[in-house]
Design a protein around this motif. Sequence first.
Motif: not given
Length: 281
Positions: A82-100
């Motif tokens: 599925g698709v997620i939304l993230y803030r930052g980079t994959l090497k340094s995630l700041q936040n993330m949300v994904g499907p329920d």
Amino acid sequence: MWGYMRKLAIGAALSGALALAGIAAPAASAATSTPDLKFTGVTVNNGKAIVVGTTKTVSVPVTYTLTRPVDVNIDGDTTFAGVILYRGTLKSLQNMVGPDDVPTCTTTATTDTTVTASCTEKIVIDPQGDLSEAADATTWKAGGLYSYTDGTSSDDFLSFNSGTAVWGNLGTAKLQRAAKLTADASPEPVAKGRTITVKGKLTRADWNAAAYKGYSGQQAVLQFRPASSTTYTTVKTITSGTGGALSTTVKASKSGYYRYVFAGTATTAATKAAGDYIKVN
């Protein structure tokens, strides 16, 4: 349906795969190698900004095309994509949300080696659980997530492995704080030619405090609509003061409605006050 974590650990380093928690015990074997998945045409919230207040969850529609190898079965049980939304980079995630929930995918094309499907999903954002700082009001990135579990389980023995892969930079989505605006014209009624004072307040969502707080130093447009008309016209532009306070004066000319309009900023959504009626004698 398997359980999977909606949120990756903030600031966690990614070393080839992202760690997910809360994965349910598997019932069957799944492929343990990362398949060659392609997520294309990712569209988040129909291309519009995602506006989030302080209490209500926001359901964000996501559409995309997923192409997988023909021998890879994504069942939503032992395997998930599925698709997620993230803030930052994959090497340094700041936040993330994904499907329920598991995305809905409909096959649109097949070849000897691949299957292509059109997919839809919902990402539900809870401001009290998913957002906690002002930095979350920014442009997020879309990523493609693949997870699997592999093992066996019985009443006497449980053994399983799990893994995750994420493909980043598949698109963007702007996330903004919701704003509120008020307008109050007085005195009422008022004689023609006398001074009317129009006060108001501009506030925006503070996710850390779970409350709306004053937004100072922002331009707001005062507009007027005569009682006999449906169209507002601009009277003047003023700047919000301490605590988001707005106040200005105009000369009374005819009965009608006054309101303030805020055009929004990169981090805060546009909003407008309800018109406040004042009778001019």
